[in-house]
Design a protein around this motif. Structure first.
Motif, PDB file in Angstrom:
ATOM      1  N   GLU A   1     -16.817  59.292 -23.857  1.00 16.92           N
ATOM      2  CA  GLU A   1     -17.484  58.827 -22.641  1.00 16.92           C
ATOM      3  C   GLU A   1     -16.533  58.833 -21.450  1.00 16.92           C
ATOM      4  OE1 GLU A   1     -20.439  57.606 -20.037  1.00 16.92           O
ATOM      5  OE2 GLU A   1     -20.512  58.601 -21.999  1.00 16.92           O
ATOM      6  N   PHE A   2     -15.280  58.447 -21.677  1.00 13.57           N
ATOM      7  CA  PHE A   2     -14.330  58.485 -20.568  1.00 13.57           C
ATOM      8  C   PHE A   2     -14.111  59.923 -20.102  1.00 13.57           C
ATOM      9  CE2 PHE A   2     -10.001  58.721 -18.791  1.00 13.57           C
ATOM     10  CZ  PHE A   2     -10.289  58.062 -17.602  1.00 13.57           C
TER      11      PHE A   2
ATOM     12  N   ARG B   1      -5.181  54.306 -23.376  1.00 14.23           N
ATOM     13  CA  ARG B   1      -3.974  54.422 -24.205  1.00 14.23           C
ATOM     14  C   ARG B   1      -3.659  53.069 -24.861  1.00 14.23           C
ATOM     15  NH1 ARG B   1      -1.608  58.271 -21.877  1.00 14.23           N
ATOM     16  NH2 ARG B   1      -1.315  57.211 -19.892  1.00 14.23           N
ATOM     17  N   LEU B   2      -3.806  51.999 -24.122  1.00 13.29           N
ATOM     18  CA  LEU B   2      -3.562  50.655 -24.662  1.00 13.29           C
ATOM     19  C   LEU B   2      -4.548  50.336 -25.786  1.00 13.29           C
ATOM     20  CD1 LEU B   2      -2.011  47.999 -24.569  1.00 13.29           C
ATOM     21  CD2 LEU B   2      -3.562  47.255 -22.739  1.00 13.29           C
ATOM     22  N   LEU B   3      -5.808  50.694 -25.606  1.00 12.27           N
ATOM     23  CA  LEU B   3      -6.802  50.471 -26.658  1.00 12.27           C
ATOM     24  C   LEU B   3      -6.423  51.224 -27.932  1.00 12.27           C
ATOM     25  CD1 LEU B   3     -10.250  50.631 -24.836  1.00 12.27           C
ATOM     26  CD2 LEU B   3      -9.272  48.670 -26.040  1.00 12.27           C
ATOM     27  N   LEU B   4      -6.006  52.457 -27.784  1.00  8.62           N
ATOM     28  CA  LEU B   4      -5.625  53.259 -28.948  1.00  8.62           C
ATOM     29  C   LEU B   4      -4.392  52.666 -29.630  1.00  8.62           C
ATOM     30  CD1 LEU B   4      -6.239  56.792 -27.427  1.00  8.62           C
ATOM     31  CD2 LEU B   4      -7.651  55.622 -29.130  1.00  8.62           C
ATOM     32  N   ASP B   5      -3.444  52.205 -28.825  1.00  6.50           N
ATOM     33  CA  ASP B   5      -2.240  51.578 -29.386  1.00  6.50           C
ATOM     34  C   ASP B   5      -2.570  50.301 -30.141  1.00  6.50           C
ATOM     35  OD1 ASP B   5      -0.708  53.607 -28.316  1.00  6.50           O
ATOM     36  OD2 ASP B   5       0.104  52.395 -26.674  1.00  6.50           O
TER      37      ASP B   5
ATOM     38  N   ALA C   1      -6.583  56.762 -12.945  1.00  5.52           N
ATOM     39  CA  ALA C   1      -5.222  56.573 -13.465  1.00  5.52           C
ATOM     40  C   ALA C   1      -5.137  55.300 -14.307  1.00  5.52           C
ATOM     41  CB  ALA C   1      -4.223  56.512 -12.312  1.00  5.52           C
ATOM     42  N   ASP C   2      -5.730  54.245 -13.814  1.00  9.85           N
ATOM     43  CA  ASP C   2      -5.723  52.963 -14.527  1.00  9.85           C
ATOM     44  C   ASP C   2      -6.464  53.080 -15.858  1.00  9.85           C
ATOM     45  OD1 ASP C   2      -5.198  50.004 -14.445  1.00  9.85           O
ATOM     46  OD2 ASP C   2      -7.397  49.959 -14.526  1.00  9.85           O
ATOM     47  N   SER C   3      -7.553  53.810 -15.850  1.00  4.25           N
ATOM     48  CA  SER C   3      -8.354  53.966 -17.063  1.00  4.25           C
ATOM     49  C   SER C   3      -7.601  54.738 -18.135  1.00  4.25           C
ATOM     50  CB  SER C   3      -9.673  54.665 -16.747  1.00  4.25           C
ATOM     51  OG  SER C   3     -10.457  53.834 -15.922  1.00  4.25           O
ATOM     52  N   GLU C   4      -6.815  55.719 -17.719  1.00  4.49           N
ATOM     53  CA  GLU C   4      -5.987  56.460 -18.685  1.00  4.49           C
ATOM     54  C   GLU C   4      -5.064  55.482 -19.416  1.00  4.49           C
ATOM     55  OE1 GLU C   4      -5.981  59.694 -19.468  1.00  4.49           O
ATOM     56  OE2 GLU C   4      -7.196  60.547 -17.865  1.00  4.49           O
TER      57      GLU C   4
ATOM     58  N   PHE D   1     -10.822  46.590 -19.621  1.00  4.38           N
ATOM     59  CA  PHE D   1     -11.376  47.913 -19.359  1.00  4.38           C
ATOM     60  C   PHE D   1     -12.867  47.802 -19.054  1.00  4.38           C
ATOM     61  CE2 PHE D   1     -11.473  52.549 -21.138  1.00  4.38           C
ATOM     62  CZ  PHE D   1     -11.526  53.051 -19.853  1.00  4.38           C
ATOM     63  N   LYS D   2     -13.559  46.939 -19.782  1.00  3.94           N
ATOM     64  CA  LYS D   2     -14.992  46.720 -19.559  1.00  3.94           C
ATOM     65  C   LYS D   2     -15.241  46.281 -18.110  1.00  3.94           C
ATOM     66  CE  LYS D   2     -16.744  42.823 -20.669  1.00  3.94           C
ATOM     67  NZ  LYS D   2     -17.163  41.632 -21.397  1.00  3.94           N
ATOM     68  N   GLY D   3     -14.423  45.357 -17.635  1.00  6.11           N
ATOM     69  CA  GLY D   3     -14.589  44.857 -16.268  1.00  6.11           C
ATOM     70  C   GLY D   3     -14.395  45.931 -15.222  1.00  6.11           C
ATOM     71  N   SER D   4     -13.351  46.729 -15.367  1.00  8.26           N
ATOM     72  CA  SER D   4     -13.119  47.767 -14.363  1.00  8.26           C
ATOM     73  C   SER D   4     -14.210  48.838 -14.417  1.00  8.26           C
ATOM     74  CB  SER D   4     -11.723  48.379 -14.505  1.00  8.26           C
ATOM     75  OG  SER D   4     -11.586  49.088 -15.695  1.00  8.26           O
ATOM     76  N   CYS D   5     -14.659  49.179 -15.623  1.00  9.20           N
ATOM     77  CA  CYS D   5     -15.750  50.160 -15.758  1.00  9.20           C
ATOM     78  C   CYS D   5     -17.034  49.637 -15.122  1.00  9.20           C
ATOM     79  CB  CYS D   5     -15.997  50.486 -17.228  1.00  9.20           C
ATOM     80  SG  CYS D   5     -14.653  51.394 -18.005  1.00  9.20           S
ATOM     81  N   SER D   6     -17.309  48.384 -15.361  1.00  2.67           N
ATOM     82  CA  SER D   6     -18.504  47.765 -14.794  1.00  2.67           C
ATOM     83  C   SER D   6     -18.438  47.772 -13.265  1.00  2.67           C
ATOM     84  CB  SER D   6     -18.638  46.344 -15.329  1.00  2.67           C
ATOM     85  OG  SER D   6     -19.781  45.736 -14.812  1.00  2.67           O
ATOM     86  N   ASN D   7     -17.282  47.401 -12.723  1.00  4.02           N
ATOM     87  CA  ASN D   7     -17.106  47.375 -11.267  1.00  4.02           C
ATOM     88  C   ASN D   7     -17.277  48.751 -10.638  1.00  4.02           C
ATOM     89  OD1 ASN D   7     -16.569  44.634 -11.299  1.00  4.02           O
ATOM     90  ND2 ASN D   7     -14.345  44.911 -11.327  1.00  4.02           N
TER      91      ASN D   7
END
Length: 116
Positions: free
Chosen positions: A100-101, A38-42, A31-34, A59-65
């Motif tokens: 990738e997402f 969206r924020l990246l696209l905006d 849910a957070d990644s969605e 986003f990088k940090g959460s993906c890494s974790n």
């Protein structure tokens, strides 16, 4: 060599640490990644390099974790482009992030099915 979408060792560690909350962690990440995507696209549409850098870093940090290795790497690339204010180069990277997402979402939903 195939690209690593999800590091299973990271997921195994998270399963051990989170125990009964593991499914909730996966759901929260998805849910957070969605929202982060969206924020990246905006930020790309708004041509705001600083906002994109911060969004990509987060986003990088959460993906890494969560062990989403390739997604974290793509976010790092976006972060670097934004840091250098090279927003004219972010569109193909953003498209890769979206693809990738989509893969990571499928893998994590399958993981959720196993641990519910």
């Amino acid at each position: 060599m195939a690209e690593l979408h999800v590091d299973n060792a990271v997921l195994e560690t998270l399963r051990d640490v989170m125990e009964d909350e593991y499914s909730l962690l996966l759901e929260t990440f998805l849910a957070d990644s969605e929202e982060r995507l969206r924020l990246l696209l905006d930020t790309a549409q708004g041509a705001d390099a600083q906002a994109m850098r911060l969004a990509a870093h987060s986003f990088k940090g959460s993906c890494s974790n969560m062990g989403a290795v390739l997604l974290a790497s793509l976010c790092k690339e976006l972060e670097e482009l934004a840091r250098r204010e090279r927003l004219d180069e972010v569109v193909p990277v953003l498209e890769q992030v979206q693809r990738e997402f989509a893969i990571v979402r499928i893998l994590f939903k399958a993981e959720l099915q196993r641990y519910r």
